[in-house]
Design a protein around this motif. Structure first.
Motif, mmCIF file in Angstrom:
data_model
loop_
_atom_site.group_PDB
_atom_site.id
_atom_site.type_symbol
_atom_site.label_atom_id
_atom_site.label_comp_id
_atom_site.label_asym_id
_atom_site.label_seq_id
_atom_site.Cartn_x
_atom_site.Cartn_y
_atom_site.Cartn_z
ATOM 1 N N LYS A 195 0.863 -1.177 0.000
ATOM 2 C CA LYS A 195 0.000 0.000 0.000
ATOM 3 C C LYS A 195 0.902 1.230 0.000
ATOM 4 N N ARG A 196 0.580 2.217 -0.788
ATOM 5 C CA ARG A 196 1.420 3.404 -0.910
ATOM 6 C C ARG A 196 0.665 4.626 -0.393
ATOM 7 N N VAL A 197 1.331 5.380 0.482
ATOM 8 C CA VAL A 197 0.730 6.558 1.095
ATOM 9 C C VAL A 197 1.744 7.705 1.048
ATOM 10 N N THR A 198 1.305 8.864 0.611
ATOM 11 C CA THR A 198 2.152 10.057 0.617
ATOM 12 C C THR A 198 1.766 10.927 1.800
ATOM 13 N N VAL A 199 2.787 11.326 2.592
ATOM 14 C CA VAL A 199 2.545 12.134 3.788
ATOM 15 C C VAL A 199 3.332 13.435 3.667
ATOM 16 N N PRO A 200 2.664 14.557 3.486
ATOM 17 C CA PRO A 200 3.364 15.840 3.445
ATOM 18 C C PRO A 200 3.744 16.302 4.849
ATOM 19 N N LEU A 201 4.994 16.711 5.028
ATOM 20 C CA LEU A 201 5.482 17.195 6.316
ATOM 21 C C LEU A 201 6.156 18.544 6.119
ATOM 22 N N ALA A 202 5.713 19.527 6.882
ATOM 23 C CA ALA A 202 6.197 20.897 6.691
ATOM 24 C C ALA A 202 7.689 21.035 6.968
ATOM 25 N N LYS A 203 8.199 20.274 7.927
ATOM 26 C CA LYS A 203 9.588 20.442 8.342
ATOM 27 C C LYS A 203 10.577 19.584 7.552
ATOM 28 N N LEU A 316 14.595 10.140 13.503
ATOM 29 C CA LEU A 316 13.832 8.901 13.651
ATOM 30 C C LEU A 316 13.939 8.451 15.098
ATOM 31 N N ALA A 317 12.786 8.270 15.756
ATOM 32 C CA ALA A 317 12.768 7.839 17.156
ATOM 33 C C ALA A 317 11.894 6.607 17.294
ATOM 34 N N ALA A 346 10.305 15.055 12.973
ATOM 35 C CA ALA A 346 10.513 13.834 13.765
ATOM 36 C C ALA A 346 9.504 12.778 13.337
ATOM 37 N N VAL A 347 10.014 11.593 13.040
ATOM 38 C CA VAL A 347 9.182 10.425 12.734
ATOM 39 C C VAL A 347 9.351 9.441 13.885
ATOM 40 N N LEU A 348 8.233 9.036 14.483
ATOM 41 C CA LEU A 348 8.246 8.169 15.665
ATOM 42 C C LEU A 348 7.703 6.796 15.324
ATOM 43 N N LEU A 349 8.429 5.755 15.724
ATOM 44 C CA LEU A 349 7.945 4.378 15.626
ATOM 45 C C LEU A 349 7.393 3.968 16.983
ATOM 46 N N ALA A 350 6.099 3.657 17.046
ATOM 47 C CA ALA A 350 5.457 3.249 18.299
ATOM 48 C C ALA A 350 4.372 2.253 17.950
ATOM 49 N N HIS A 351 4.389 1.101 18.585
ATOM 50 C CA HIS A 351 3.488 0.024 18.187
ATOM 51 C C HIS A 351 2.020 0.407 18.307
ATOM 52 N N GLN A 352 1.611 0.985 19.431
ATOM 53 C CA GLN A 352 0.191 1.229 19.669
ATOM 54 C C GLN A 352 -0.191 2.670 19.318
ATOM 55 N N PRO A 353 -1.263 2.839 18.551
ATOM 56 C CA PRO A 353 -1.683 4.204 18.173
ATOM 57 C C PRO A 353 -2.044 5.078 19.359
ATOM 58 N N ILE A 354 -2.415 4.470 20.470
ATOM 59 C CA ILE A 354 -2.937 5.244 21.600
ATOM 60 C C ILE A 354 -1.919 6.214 22.180
ATOM 61 N N VAL A 355 -0.630 6.015 21.903
ATOM 62 C CA VAL A 355 0.375 6.936 22.448
ATOM 63 C C VAL A 355 0.511 8.202 21.616
ATOM 64 N N VAL A 356 -0.345 8.385 20.634
ATOM 65 C CA VAL A 356 -0.246 9.559 19.776
ATOM 66 C C VAL A 356 -0.386 10.851 20.575
ATOM 67 N N HIS A 357 -1.117 10.826 21.667
ATOM 68 C CA HIS A 357 -1.285 12.041 22.459
ATOM 69 C C HIS A 357 0.043 12.450 23.122
ATOM 70 N N ASP A 358 0.854 11.464 23.510
ATOM 71 C CA ASP A 358 2.206 11.771 23.986
ATOM 72 C C ASP A 358 3.062 12.307 22.849
ATOM 73 N N ALA A 359 2.865 11.738 21.665
ATOM 74 C CA ALA A 359 3.634 12.198 20.512
ATOM 75 C C ALA A 359 3.321 13.659 20.194
ATOM 76 N N VAL A 360 2.038 14.026 20.311
ATOM 77 C CA VAL A 360 1.647 15.416 20.062
ATOM 78 C C VAL A 360 2.356 16.348 21.038
ATOM 79 N N ARG A 361 2.386 15.957 22.307
ATOM 80 C CA ARG A 361 3.007 16.810 23.330
ATOM 81 C C ARG A 361 4.504 16.980 23.103
ATOM 82 N N HIS A 362 5.121 16.008 22.442
ATOM 83 C CA HIS A 362 6.577 16.073 22.236
ATOM 84 C C HIS A 362 6.930 16.507 20.813
ATOM 85 N N GLY A 363 5.967 17.074 20.109
ATOM 86 C CA GLY A 363 6.261 17.684 18.824
ATOM 87 C C GLY A 363 6.594 16.722 17.706
#
Length: 433
Positions: A195-203, A316-317, A346-363
């Protein structure tokens, strides 16, 4: 502990009720008492759930791997069949009254007496000579006639209609369930599609425009999916010629001793900037530290609450899975992201989607996750939505984008319905390009 026992009792009671319903509709209602098919069907409805429990518990009980493999196929496939045959039978309940009514009307039309169509003939008068009047004699009282007997049960025609309807509905439900599970199993064993997905990132800088990350999650090597499954995944990933490979957890369902050889094809993964791995919850059921060491030996770099700079111009984290908190190894976002330059993407590898709220807080700009399987077995996607912010695909949370893969394997039944397996090639797009 009390809550766990109550939940267990409710689950067992529900499973018992479902199995009784399936036995009634697929065995009792379509067979005759004492027949061989009824006896075999009854045995199957007792033995198959026992195999399912054995498949679910054999690994954690430490059973020999050959035993795990022996019970996994029938035990797990029965769980999928049970789900879809129950759903199909439930739908069939609505058809039963209509089908029986149609059969009754058809039989009533066919039962019109043949004499009803014949013309009536007038009776021919017969002359009888008058007899001499007889002496009047007292009339004898008429003997009482017995009342007509009540029918002992349904008429034979009604019994025949019920049996016919039960066999049509039951047979259709069984065929639909078997076809659904068979096709879903074929999809898993065939291997995931790209599956191919394009993700635009400002930074993301212009130099990283078009950068390709192959994301694979939830491979779930185990008693059913083994070395051949890993090889199919490796071949599919390498065919995309990615710049970086991210294995985002739930690689295995078992120990390194039993499954180490099944994971060996991962050593042939090829990407310009390497292959990376983060733990999922199932690694902590299978010996996470041993698996981290093993994938490192295979050439993958584990990211355990750490970060590195990718030459293309982004960070990459990776963080440990939430399940590791029971072992003091849960996600540590401060350690992984706390002191970084937030001017870089920053691109974060994290198994469970639920940690996205922590990801938001850490930019974090982009989080790559799995875990949900997209629901795996419809209507499981509705249950997955209750526990996860995103079940599959790309969504935005504040300034963070979250992509969730449906995964490349399957947990439990090697079956997917409505949630085909995938490997995702995420292509970063620079807004400066």
């Amino acid at each position: 502990m009390v809550v766990f026992l109550l939940v267990l009792i409710v689950v067992l009671a529900l499973l018992g009720a479902v199995h009784w319903y399936v036995w009634r509709r697929l065995v009792r209602d379509v067979t005759t008492r004492g027949s061989l098919p009824r006896r075999l069907g009854t045995v199957a409805v007792v033995v198959l759930p026992l195999l399912s429990f054995a498949a679910l518990g054999s690994s954690r009980a430490g059973a020999p791997f050959v035993i795990q493999q022996a019970v996994a196929w029938p035990g797990f496939l029965w769980l999928a069949l049970l789900l879809y045959v129950t759903l199909a039978l439930a739908v069939g309940e609505a058809a039963r009254p209509a089908l029986r009514a149609w059969l009754a009307r058809r039989d009533a039309r066919a039962a019109v007496p043949a004499t009803a169509a014949a013309p009536a003939t007038a009776p021919v008068p017969v002359l009888v000579p008058e007899a001499a009047p007889a002496a009047e004699t007292p009339a004898e009282p008429a003997e009482p006639q017995p009342a007509p007997a009540e029918p002992a049960g349904p008429a034979p025609a009604e019994v025949s209609r019920r049996l016919f309807v039960s066999r049509v509905v039951g047979g259709t439900a069984a065929a639909v369930a078997a076809g659904t599970v068979g096709y879903g199993a074929y999809g898993v064993l065939r291997g995931p599609r790209i599956k191919r997905v394009t993700v635009p990132l400002a930074k993301v800088p212009r130099a990283a425009h078009g950068y390709r990350i192959a994301v694979v999650s939830d491979i779930h090597l185990g008693p059913i999916l083994g070395r051949a499954h890993t090889q199919r995944i490796v071949d599919a990933i390498n065919s995309t010629q990615p710049d970086l490979i991210a294995v985002v957890g739930d690689l295995v369902d078992g120990t390194v001793e039993n499954l180490g050889s099944a994971a060996e094809p991962l050593a042939r993964l090829r990407a310009r900037h390497g292959s990376f791995f983060v733990t999922g919850n199932h690694e902590y059921f299978s010996g996470a530290d041993a698996w981290v060491d093993h994938v490192r030996e295979l050439g993958l770099r584990p990211l355990r609450n750490e970060r590195l700079e990718i030459a293309a111009g982004f960070d990459l984290a990776g963080v440990d899975d939430i399940a590791g908190e029971s072992e003091g190894q849960g996600p540590d976002f401060v350690r992984a992201l706390g002191d970084r330059d937030r001017a870089r993407a920053a691109v974060l590898l994290a198994h469970q989607p639920i940690v996205v709220h922590d990801a938001v807080r850490h930019g974090v700009d982009l989080q790559l996750s799995g875990h949900t399987h997209g629901g795996q077995l419809w209507p499981g996607n509705y249950l997955a939505e209750l526990a996860n912010p995103t079940v599959a695909g790309l969504e935005r949370y504040g300034d963070t984008q979250l992509y969730v893969s449906r995964g490349a394997g399957a947990w439990g039944p090697p079956v997917r319905v409505g949630a085909p397996s995938d490997i995702t090639l995420v292509q970063l797009a620079s807004k400066q390009a």
